[in-house]
Design a protein around this motif. Structure first.
Motif: not given
Length: 130
Positions: A33-36, A46-48, A80-81, A95-97
């Motif tokens: 998975s990927m996240g921002w 903070e999770f986005v 992308n966000l 931050y990309c994670a």
């Protein structure tokens, strides 16, 4: 090991839009998975938003739901966000994670299961002026 590089931050007026991008290299991109996330001085990270390994499911923080859209292109190893209707309170370093084990773990209870984000980009500043 996963290496992440973000781009696309900047200064925008309230109500405007910005698109953040993150390119991943290293471990097979389609296996996690990927996240921002975002962080402001003196506050916790903070999770986005997060997206499943195949892009089929997404998950958002309540504070950005309906305004931000996360997407990924597995052929290009990118996530992308798209941020719209930006507010001054969205100002932060973003931050990309990657959902792989590592140091500085952030746990997210996503709809598709527990995700441990352990690989991070260097961050990109987003500033929203009122």
């Amino acid at each position: 090991q996963v290496q992440l590089v973000e781009s696309g931050g900047g200064l925008v007026q309230a109500g405007g839009s910005l698109r953040l991008s993150c390119v991943a290299s290293g471990r097979t991109y389609t296996s996690y998975s990927m996240g921002w996330f975002r962080q402001t001085p003196g506050k916790d990270r903070e999770f986005v938003a997060a997206i499943s390994w195949n892009g089929g499911r997404t998950y958002y923080a309540d504070s950005v739901k309906g305004r931000f859209t996360i997407s990924r292109d597995n052929a290009k190893n990118t996530v992308n966000l798209q941020m719209s209707s930006l507010k001054p309170e969205d100002t932060a370093v973003y931050y990309c994670a990657a959902g792989v084990r590592g140091e500085n773990i952030a746990f997210v209870a996503s709809p598709w299961g527990a995700v441990y984000f352990g690989s991070w980009g260097q961050g990109t500043q987003v500033t929203v002026s009122s």
